[in-house]
Design an enzyme around this catalytic site. Structure first.
Site, PDB file in Angstrom:
ATOM      1  N   CYS A   1       0.866  -1.180   0.000  1.00 55.22           N
ATOM      2  CA  CYS A   1       0.000   0.000   0.000  1.00 55.22           C
ATOM      3  C   CYS A   1       0.902   1.229   0.000  1.00 55.22           C
ATOM      4  CB  CYS A   1      -0.999  -0.019   1.157  1.00 55.22           C
ATOM      5  SG  CYS A   1      -0.292   0.102   2.806  1.00 55.22           S
TER       6      CYS A   1
ATOM      7  N   ARG B   1      -3.250  -0.763   5.459  1.00 56.47           N
ATOM      8  CA  ARG B   1      -3.844  -1.851   4.683  1.00 56.47           C
ATOM      9  C   ARG B   1      -2.916  -3.037   4.458  1.00 56.47           C
ATOM     10  NH1 ARG B   1      -5.469   1.952  -0.197  1.00 56.47           N
ATOM     11  NH2 ARG B   1      -3.551   2.919   0.575  1.00 56.47           N
TER      12      ARG B   1
ATOM     13  N   ASP C   1      -8.028   3.636   1.348  1.00 57.85           N
ATOM     14  CA  ASP C   1      -7.173   3.872   2.510  1.00 57.85           C
ATOM     15  C   ASP C   1      -8.005   4.414   3.677  1.00 57.85           C
ATOM     16  OD1 ASP C   1      -5.089   4.374   4.236  1.00 57.85           O
ATOM     17  OD2 ASP C   1      -3.989   5.703   2.883  1.00 57.85           O
TER      18      ASP C   1
END
Length: 176
Positions: A31, A37, A142
């Site tokens: 990410c 994440r 996100d």
């Protein structure tokens, strides 16, 4: 074991790749910052892989400079899932060697995938989004800076995709 392999002198093939090729195929989750994440994906998938005995290594990294701890909400959700090692996570930045040494590089967003493909054209075939490899469209958004409920939604989405990915590898729909 693999820890015993020493690098005497780094040659044209980076040591990360050599060491990795002697161990198990690596699934790398990516990410932006490697604090929300991708650590969730890494820790959850590692648990699935260990529970099923699949011969896979699992790691995570980000596109930006590392050295940061996992976000508190990501840590809390992983702790609730019985993964205490989430507390020890320190973010790291992905390198071309890490891309080359991975069997799959799975990003959370299409722009992260495209960025890595542009910089690692020889590895294009193995750089995909987590959504596209599991048959979904778009990005895993996100949750950074949002409340725990939003993190929980993201967590559930990642978990759902990982269950599908794990099944595909078990059923040999994706060849090791």
């Amino acid at each position: 074991g693999i820890e015993d392999i020493k690098c005497l002198r780094e040659g044209s093939v980076p040591f990360y790749e050599v060491k990795q090729s002697f161990s198990m195929p690596l699934v790398m989750f990516v990410c932006t910052a490697n604090i929300c994440r991708s650590p969730i994906a890494e820790k959850l998938f590692r648990k699935m892989v260990e529970n099923s005995g699949l011969p896979l290594s699992v790691d995570s990294s980000g596109l930006i400079e590392g050295g940061h701890m996992i976000s508190l909400s990501s840590m809390q959700l992983l702790m609730e899932a019985g993964i205490p090692e989430a507390q020890e996570h320190v973010s790291k930045q992905i390198t071309p060697q890490m891309v080359a040494g991975s069997w799959l590089v799975l990003t959370m967003e299409e722009r992260q995938r495209d960025y890595l493909r542009e910089r690692n054209p020889e590895s294009m075939h193995k750089i995909l989004t987590l959504n596209e490899i599991t048959g979904f469209e778009g990005d895993v958004e996100d949750p950074y800076g949002s409340d725990i409920d939003n993190y929980r939604k993201t967590y559930m989405i990642i978990q759902e995709r990982l269950i599908i990915l794990h099944g595909m590898i078990l059923k040999k729909e994706i060849k090791l």
